[in-house]
Design a protein around this motif. Structure first.
Motif, short mmCIF file in Angstrom:
data_model
loop_
_atom_site.label_atom_id
_atom_site.label_comp_id
_atom_site.label_asym_id
_atom_site.label_seq_id
_atom_site.Cartn_x
_atom_site.Cartn_y
_atom_site.Cartn_z
N UNK A 1 34.78 70.37 35.67
CA UNK A 1 33.83 69.67 36.54
C UNK A 1 32.88 70.66 37.21
N UNK A 2 33.42 71.78 37.65
CA UNK A 2 32.58 72.80 38.29
C UNK A 2 31.61 73.44 37.29
N UNK A 3 32.05 73.58 36.04
CA UNK A 3 31.23 74.24 35.03
C UNK A 3 30.01 73.41 34.63
N UNK A 4 29.98 72.14 34.97
CA UNK A 4 28.83 71.31 34.63
C UNK A 4 27.59 71.70 35.41
N UNK A 5 27.76 72.41 36.53
CA UNK A 5 26.63 72.91 37.29
C UNK A 5 26.04 71.90 38.25
N UNK A 6 24.98 72.32 38.95
CA UNK A 6 24.37 71.47 39.98
C UNK A 6 23.35 70.48 39.44
N UNK A 7 22.46 70.84 38.51
CA UNK A 7 21.47 69.87 38.03
C UNK A 7 22.14 68.69 37.35
N UNK A 8 21.68 67.47 37.58
CA UNK A 8 22.29 66.28 36.97
C UNK A 8 22.24 66.34 35.44
N UNK A 9 23.34 65.97 34.83
CA UNK A 9 23.44 65.95 33.37
C UNK A 9 24.13 64.65 32.94
N UNK A 10 23.96 64.32 31.69
CA UNK A 10 24.64 63.16 31.11
C UNK A 10 25.84 63.71 30.33
N UNK A 11 27.04 63.35 30.78
CA UNK A 11 28.28 64.02 30.35
C UNK A 11 29.18 63.02 29.62
N UNK A 12 29.63 63.39 28.44
CA UNK A 12 30.63 62.61 27.71
C UNK A 12 31.99 63.24 27.99
N UNK B 1 44.05 59.84 33.28
CA UNK B 1 44.81 60.38 34.40
C UNK B 1 44.02 61.39 35.22
N UNK B 2 43.03 62.04 34.61
CA UNK B 2 42.29 63.10 35.30
C UNK B 2 40.82 62.78 35.49
N UNK B 3 40.44 61.56 35.22
CA UNK B 3 39.02 61.20 35.32
C UNK B 3 38.50 61.33 36.75
N UNK B 4 39.38 61.10 37.73
CA UNK B 4 38.96 61.16 39.13
C UNK B 4 38.50 62.55 39.54
N UNK B 5 38.91 63.58 38.80
CA UNK B 5 38.54 64.96 39.14
C UNK B 5 37.02 65.12 39.15
N UNK B 6 36.32 64.36 38.31
CA UNK B 6 34.87 64.54 38.19
C UNK B 6 34.10 63.90 39.34
N UNK B 7 34.80 63.22 40.23
CA UNK B 7 34.15 62.73 41.46
C UNK B 7 33.69 63.90 42.33
N UNK B 8 34.25 65.09 42.09
CA UNK B 8 33.81 66.27 42.83
C UNK B 8 32.41 66.72 42.41
N UNK B 9 31.90 66.19 41.31
CA UNK B 9 30.54 66.50 40.85
C UNK B 9 29.80 65.18 40.62
N UNK B 10 29.49 64.45 41.71
CA UNK B 10 28.96 63.08 41.58
C UNK B 10 27.52 63.00 41.13
N UNK B 11 26.83 64.13 41.02
CA UNK B 11 25.42 64.09 40.64
C UNK B 11 25.20 63.79 39.16
N UNK B 12 26.27 63.88 38.37
CA UNK B 12 26.14 63.67 36.93
C UNK B 12 26.40 62.21 36.56
N UNK B 13 25.84 61.81 35.42
CA UNK B 13 26.15 60.50 34.84
C UNK B 13 27.23 60.71 33.78
N UNK B 14 28.33 59.99 33.91
CA UNK B 14 29.48 60.19 33.03
C UNK B 14 29.68 59.00 32.09
N UNK B 15 29.99 59.32 30.85
CA UNK B 15 30.46 58.33 29.89
C UNK B 15 31.86 58.78 29.49
N UNK B 16 32.85 57.92 29.73
CA UNK B 16 34.24 58.28 29.45
C UNK B 16 34.82 57.33 28.42
#
Length: 250
Positions: free
Chosen positions: A120-131, A137-152
């Motif tokens: 999640x930290x490696x995704x960086x600060x600029x918003x990205x579209x992330x697959x 079980x670990x999807x909630x971890x990415x709430x720490x980087x809310x600037x991105x758009x996630x597809x899970x």
């Protein structure tokens, strides 16, 4: 011979099919219980944890288990820790079915990280579209980087709180082919893929698709897991079980 398969992988199911067709073995497949509707299996299935090492030792004794095959997911570290300790205490032989990890190929743009939080930290600060393909079980971890758009992509809807705010859920079960994965990545305008190094062929198509499209992958490294006798395939596990039978003079 009474065999306990610690499962949850395609290899575990393949081994169950081999043992179901072999009258020399009486197998039970144990699942963690995280999937509400698992695929049908050809051998009896138990679901849920054992209650730690002590509970597994008790189960091995009560069910008169003569051999255990740990065919859990490469990232299911706790179960493997318990299996090694319990089998050592109970004096039950243990094989660990370990599928080879994926290896970086020419054209792969991998950034390897040690954990989901690091991904999640490696995704960086600029918003990205992330697959994201790390499991529910670990999807909630990415709430720490809310600037991105996630597809899970998940088999079942996550039940935990605190999920990323901009999240699209795709309920799909593999295996997947490369053409479909390329199409998905294009349609969702994905900039980066987050994946665990699961190994095997069932989900490798997404890795081949990222290579073809020139997309980066944040690859979460496998945890170190204790092992018993390592085998690389269901067929090798069956051969090991046959050897255990011969040692018992059966």
């Amino acid at each position: 011979m009474r065999v306990l398969i610690l499962g949850g992988t395609t290899e575990a199911s393949a081994l169950a099919r081999l043992l179901a067709a072999d009258a020399r073995h009486e197998a039970t497949l144990s699942l963690a219980g995280r999937t509400a509707r698992p695929l049908p299996q050809p051998v009896p299935v138990r679901s849920g944890g054992f209650g730690g090492v002590a509970g597994l030792v008790e189960h091995l004794d009560r069910e008169r288990i003569e051999a255990v095959v740990d065919a859990t997911h490469p990232y299911a570290a706790r179960m493997s820790v318990n299996a090694v300790a319990a089998c050592a205490e109970a004096g039950v032989p243990l094989a660990s079915l370990r599928r080879p990890a994926w290896e970086r190929q020419p054209g792969d743009l991998w950034q390897e990280v040690p954990s989901t939080a690091a991904a999640a930290a490696a995704l960086g600060d600029p918003p990205r579209r992330v697959f994201v393909t790390v499991g529910r079980q670990e999807l909630h971890v990415f709430a720490a980087a809310p600037q991105h758009r996630y597809v899970a992509r998940l088999i079942e809807t996550p039940d935990q709180d605190g999920l990323p705010p901009d999240l699209v859920l795709l309920r799909q079960r593999g295996p997947f082919d490369r053409a479909a994965e390329e199409r998905l990545l294009r349609e969702q305008a994905i900039d980066v893929v987050v994946s665990k190094n699961a190994g095997g062929s069932a989900t490798y198509a997404k890795i081949a698709a990222t290579r073809a499209l020139g997309l980066p992958v944040v690859m979460i490294a496998r945890p170190d897991k204790p092992v018993g006798h390592v085998v690389a395939s269901p067929e090798a596990a069956l051969a090991w079980l046959d050897h255990q039978r011969s040692l018992r003079g059966v």
